[in-house]
Design a protein around this motif. Structure first.
Motif, PDB file in Angstrom:
ATOM      1  N   ASN A 108       4.024   3.443  -1.965  1.00 13.90           N
ATOM      2  CA  ASN A 108       4.865   3.615  -3.156  1.00 13.90           C
ATOM      3  C   ASN A 108       6.320   3.672  -2.726  1.00 13.90           C
ATOM      4  OD1 ASN A 108       2.810   3.774  -5.098  1.00 13.90           O
ATOM      5  ND2 ASN A 108       2.437   5.923  -4.586  1.00 13.90           N
ATOM      6  N   GLY A 109       7.062   2.635  -3.024  1.00 10.87           N
ATOM      7  CA  GLY A 109       8.471   2.587  -2.649  1.00 10.87           C
ATOM      8  C   GLY A 109       8.670   1.906  -1.308  1.00 10.87           C
ATOM      9  N   GLU A 126       0.815  -1.221   0.000  1.00 10.45           N
ATOM     10  CA  GLU A 126       0.000   0.000   0.000  1.00 10.45           C
ATOM     11  C   GLU A 126       0.845   1.265   0.000  1.00 10.45           C
ATOM     12  OE1 GLU A 126      -2.202  -0.807   3.585  1.00 10.45           O
ATOM     13  OE2 GLU A 126      -3.935  -1.427   2.427  1.00 10.45           O
ATOM     14  N   LYS A 176       2.451  11.582  -2.215  1.00 11.67           N
ATOM     15  CA  LYS A 176       2.980  10.644  -3.221  1.00 11.67           C
ATOM     16  C   LYS A 176       3.279   9.246  -2.680  1.00 11.67           C
ATOM     17  CE  LYS A 176       3.362  13.722  -6.511  1.00 11.67           C
ATOM     18  NZ  LYS A 176       2.615  13.656  -7.741  1.00 11.67           N
ATOM     19  N   GLY A 177       3.387   9.081  -1.381  1.00 11.68           N
ATOM     20  CA  GLY A 177       3.851   7.831  -0.833  1.00 11.68           C
ATOM     21  C   GLY A 177       2.797   6.754  -0.639  1.00 11.68           C
ATOM     22  N   ARG A 178       1.536   7.148  -0.602  1.00 14.16           N
ATOM     23  CA  ARG A 178       0.476   6.167  -0.347  1.00 14.16           C
ATOM     24  C   ARG A 178      -0.219   5.785  -1.638  1.00 14.16           C
ATOM     25  NH1 ARG A 178      -3.188   8.734   4.131  1.00 14.16           N
ATOM     26  NH2 ARG A 178      -3.381  10.297   2.520  1.00 14.16           N
ATOM     27  N   ARG A 179      -0.473   4.501  -1.768  1.00 13.08           N
ATOM     28  CA  ARG A 179      -1.272   4.034  -2.900  1.00 13.08           C
ATOM     29  C   ARG A 179      -2.743   4.074  -2.514  1.00 13.08           C
ATOM     30  NH1 ARG A 179       2.208  -1.090  -5.199  1.00 13.08           N
ATOM     31  NH2 ARG A 179       3.997   0.195  -5.728  1.00 13.08           N
ATOM     32  N   TRP A 210      10.512   6.010   3.263  1.00 16.21           N
ATOM     33  CA  TRP A 210       9.529   7.012   3.670  1.00 16.21           C
ATOM     34  C   TRP A 210       9.683   7.371   5.150  1.00 16.21           C
ATOM     35  CZ3 TRP A 210       7.602  10.139   0.444  1.00 16.21           C
ATOM     36  CH2 TRP A 210       7.337   9.755  -0.864  1.00 16.21           C
TER      37      TRP A 210
END
Length: 72
Positions: free
Chosen positions: A45-46, A43, A68-71, A51
């Motif tokens: 990104n990366g 869930e 940007k970090g969460r899907r 993060w």
């Protein structure tokens, strides 16, 4: 040449602004770290650890994670 002011030289408004900015930074980082701890790696990104490290960058890190970090 700029002169550094000491805490005692700041106005009450200046002290309040610094304390408010610090509180907002701590709240953003805590929220990002809490969200990261509850999400599965798929869930995010990366890499999650990247993060976590980025969340320690003042304001920009936690905001970048939430943008940007969460899907979805």
């Amino acid at each position: 040449m700029s002169v550094k002011k000491k805490w005692k030289d700041l106005s009450p408004l200046g002290k309040c602004a610094i304390m408010l900015a610090g509180a907002v930074q701590i709240a953003l980082q805590a929220a990002a770290l809490r969200d990261l701890s509850k999400r599965a790696p798929l869930e995010v990104n990366g890499p999650k650890m990247a993060w976590v490290a980025a969340s320690f960058i003042n304001f920009a890190g936690p905001i970048a994670y939430f943008m940007k970090g969460r899907r979805k």
